[in-house]
Enzyme design. Structure first.
Site, PDB file in Angstrom:
ATOM      1  CE  LYS A   1      36.444  21.193  33.978  1.00 46.51           C
ATOM      2  NZ  LYS A   1      37.056  20.159  33.139  1.00 46.51           N
TER       3      LYS A   1
ATOM      4  CE  LYS B   1      30.013  18.561  30.502  1.00 45.05           C
ATOM      5  NZ  LYS B   1      29.964  17.160  30.721  1.00 45.05           N
TER       6      LYS B   1
HETATM    7  P1  NAD Z   1      41.588  12.681  33.982  1.00 42.75           P
HETATM    8  O1  NAD Z   1      42.296  13.561  34.941  1.00 42.75           O
HETATM    9  O2  NAD Z   1      41.326  11.251  34.344  1.00 42.75           O
HETATM   10  O3  NAD Z   1      42.369  12.663  32.570  1.00 42.75           O
HETATM   11  C1  NAD Z   1      43.053  13.770  32.043  1.00 42.75           C
HETATM   12  C2  NAD Z   1      44.360  13.251  31.476  1.00 42.75           C
HETATM   13  O4  NAD Z   1      45.043  14.336  30.840  1.00 42.75           O
HETATM   14  C3  NAD Z   1      45.311  12.716  32.561  1.00 42.75           C
HETATM   15  O5  NAD Z   1      45.676  11.374  32.256  1.00 42.75           O
HETATM   16  C4  NAD Z   1      46.492  13.675  32.496  1.00 42.75           C
HETATM   17  O6  NAD Z   1      47.748  13.029  32.764  1.00 42.75           O
HETATM   18  C5  NAD Z   1      46.425  14.149  31.058  1.00 42.75           C
HETATM   19  N1  NAD Z   1      47.137  15.411  30.829  1.00 42.75           N
HETATM   20  C6  NAD Z   1      47.077  16.564  31.532  1.00 42.75           C
HETATM   21  N2  NAD Z   1      47.897  17.487  30.973  1.00 42.75           N
HETATM   22  C7  NAD Z   1      48.463  16.891  29.895  1.00 42.75           C
HETATM   23  C8  NAD Z   1      49.400  17.324  28.912  1.00 42.75           C
HETATM   24  N3  NAD Z   1      49.922  18.565  28.950  1.00 42.75           N
HETATM   25  N4  NAD Z   1      49.770  16.451  27.958  1.00 42.75           N
HETATM   26  C9  NAD Z   1      49.262  15.190  27.919  1.00 42.75           C
HETATM   27  N5  NAD Z   1      48.375  14.714  28.832  1.00 42.75           N
HETATM   28  C10 NAD Z   1      47.986  15.564  29.794  1.00 42.75           C
HETATM   29  O7  NAD Z   1      40.217  13.426  33.630  1.00 42.75           O
HETATM   30  P2  NAD Z   1      38.901  12.789  32.929  1.00 42.75           P
HETATM   31  O8  NAD Z   1      37.945  12.336  33.970  1.00 42.75           O
HETATM   32  O9  NAD Z   1      39.349  11.853  31.851  1.00 42.75           O
HETATM   33  O10 NAD Z   1      38.259  14.105  32.295  1.00 42.75           O
HETATM   34  C11 NAD Z   1      38.768  14.686  31.098  1.00 42.75           C
HETATM   35  C12 NAD Z   1      37.822  15.797  30.675  1.00 42.75           C
HETATM   36  O11 NAD Z   1      36.520  15.251  30.461  1.00 42.75           O
HETATM   37  C13 NAD Z   1      37.649  16.915  31.706  1.00 42.75           C
HETATM   38  O12 NAD Z   1      37.587  18.142  31.039  1.00 42.75           O
HETATM   39  C14 NAD Z   1      36.326  16.576  32.380  1.00 42.75           C
HETATM   40  O13 NAD Z   1      35.670  17.720  32.900  1.00 42.75           O
HETATM   41  C15 NAD Z   1      35.553  15.973  31.216  1.00 42.75           C
HETATM   42  N6  NAD Z   1      34.480  15.046  31.611  1.00 42.75           N
HETATM   43  C16 NAD Z   1      34.707  14.081  32.541  1.00 42.75           C
HETATM   44  C17 NAD Z   1      33.686  13.221  32.898  1.00 42.75           C
HETATM   45  C18 NAD Z   1      33.908  12.136  33.923  1.00 42.75           C
HETATM   46  O14 NAD Z   1      32.916  11.550  34.389  1.00 42.75           O
HETATM   47  N7  NAD Z   1      35.140  11.825  34.293  1.00 42.75           N
HETATM   48  C19 NAD Z   1      32.416  13.347  32.308  1.00 42.75           C
HETATM   49  C20 NAD Z   1      32.219  14.317  31.315  1.00 42.75           C
HETATM   50  C21 NAD Z   1      33.267  15.173  30.985  1.00 42.75           C
END
Ligand code: NAD
Length: 296
Positions: free
Chosen positions: A246, A171
């Site tokens: 990031k 990735k």
């Molecule tokens: P987000 O912030 O919307 O979701 C993360 C969730 O994790 C939140 O709802 C938060 O409350 C929860 N969380 C944090 N700590 C926690 C804990 N201890 N227990 C339970 N829940 C907990 O982020 P996202 O956009 O969904 O991204 C998630 C991952 O996917 C990241 O690593 C990001 O880099 C990756 N990603 C995101 C995208 C995108 O376009 N958004 C694309 C590819 C990869």
């Protein structure tokens, strides 16, 4: 149909869990955010009050969390997955995190008698909703085979990249190429503007010549040549500059730790850091062309 524990029901995890529900699985979810759990409940999921509750009775656990420190806490912390899930539970972490933490947590899972894969995704919220994500998987062959039927409910392309941590490695290497190439393509358009060369002319020539790449032909940073690219909708994401930053930082961290020489990666991280720092973190990453023009 399986019982699946799902921790992290945010922008990506929410729709991924919804697709597992649509496929007929029982999904037990946990998140710290009430907005996230309410949406999950609306999609038909069972909301749990703790990690232990969510993983109890689950054959598979999926996590989709912000960064390495969250993953480490959710797996290895007190009341975390490794102390709560049954032995032999299949663990799938789809968060994008640093390679070192991915390998450390996978080793801790193995020591606890569980199989774990790292399975970060590309495709964004649109891909998560449509169930068309690409999964890049690191971990043992048998775990990859066991996870595939579940990943196929959330994605279209599932690739095994090797042992533990190699999904994360794939990735960040891919996004290192992407971050650098988007700046390269943007620089070429900015220079063309100064030289009086039309955007469309440059596109027509470079897209069929050796400058051809995804940042040009699929995600063109100027409006016009590729109607679906974010440039045509004022750089609404898509994939935000903050997310690109990031991933470029993760790539630099891995390069420093492994002794790889990545000078353009370092420069790209610096450029995205300045762009995000100027208040444009939520703009699509192709908006970097504005920064190069001195517009932000
Ligand atoms: P987000 O912030 O919307 O979701 C993360 C969730 O994790 C939140 O709802 C938060 O409350 C929860 N969380 C944090 N700590 C926690 C804990 N201890 N227990 C339970 N829940 C907990 O982020 P996202 O956009 O969904 O991204 C998630 C991952 O996917 C990241 O690593 C990001 O880099 C990756 N990603 C995101 C995208 C995108 O376009 N958004 C694309 C590819 C990869």
């Amino acid at each position: 149909m399986a019982t699946i524990g799902f921790i992290g029901l945010g922008n990506m995890g929410g729709p991924m869990a919804a697709n597992l529900l649509k496929a007929g699985h029982r999904v037990r979810g946990f998140d710290l955010s009430e907005v996230a759990t309410a949406r999950f409940q609306d999609a038909g999921g069972t909301v749990c009050g703790t990690i232990a509750e969510a993983v109890s009775g689950a054959e598979v656990v999926v996590t989709m969390l912000p960064a390495g420190r969250h993953v480490e806490a959710v797996y290895a912390g007190e009341g975390g997955i490794l102390s709560s899930a049954a032995p032999e539970t299949l663990l799938i972490d789809s968060s994008t995190i640093d390679v070192a933490t991915a390998r450390k947590v996978a080793a801790a899972a193995e020591a606890a008698g569980m199989t774990m894969i790292d399975a970060p995704v590309s495709g964004g919220v649109g891909g998560a909703t449509a169930g068309t994500l690409t999964f890049m998987v690191g971990g043992p062959e048998a775990a990859f085979a066991a996870a595939k039927p579940y990943l196929e409910k959330m994605g279209r392309t599932i690739v095994h990249a090797g042992g533990p941590g190699n999904g994360q490695a794939a990735k960040i290497c891919n996004n290192l190429i992407l971050g650098i190439s988007m700046i390269g393509v943007s620089e070429a358009f900015v220079l063309a503007e100064k030289l009086g060369l039309d955007h469309q002319k440059l596109f027509d020539i470079a897209s069929t010549a050796s400058g051809q790449c995804w940042s040009l032909t699929t995600y063109c940073p100027v409006p016009g040549p590729v109607p679906s690219s974010p440039a045509n909708r004022d750089y609404q994401p898509g994939f935000t500059a903050a997310m690109m930053l990031k991933d470029l930082k993760l790539a630099q961290e891995a390069a420093n730790a492994s002794g790889a020489t990545t000078p353009l990666g370092a420069e790209a991280a610096q450029i995205y850091s300045l762009f995000a720092g100027a208040g444009h973190g939520e703009v699509d990453f192709s908006g970097i062309i504005r920064f190069l023009r001195g517009q932000g």
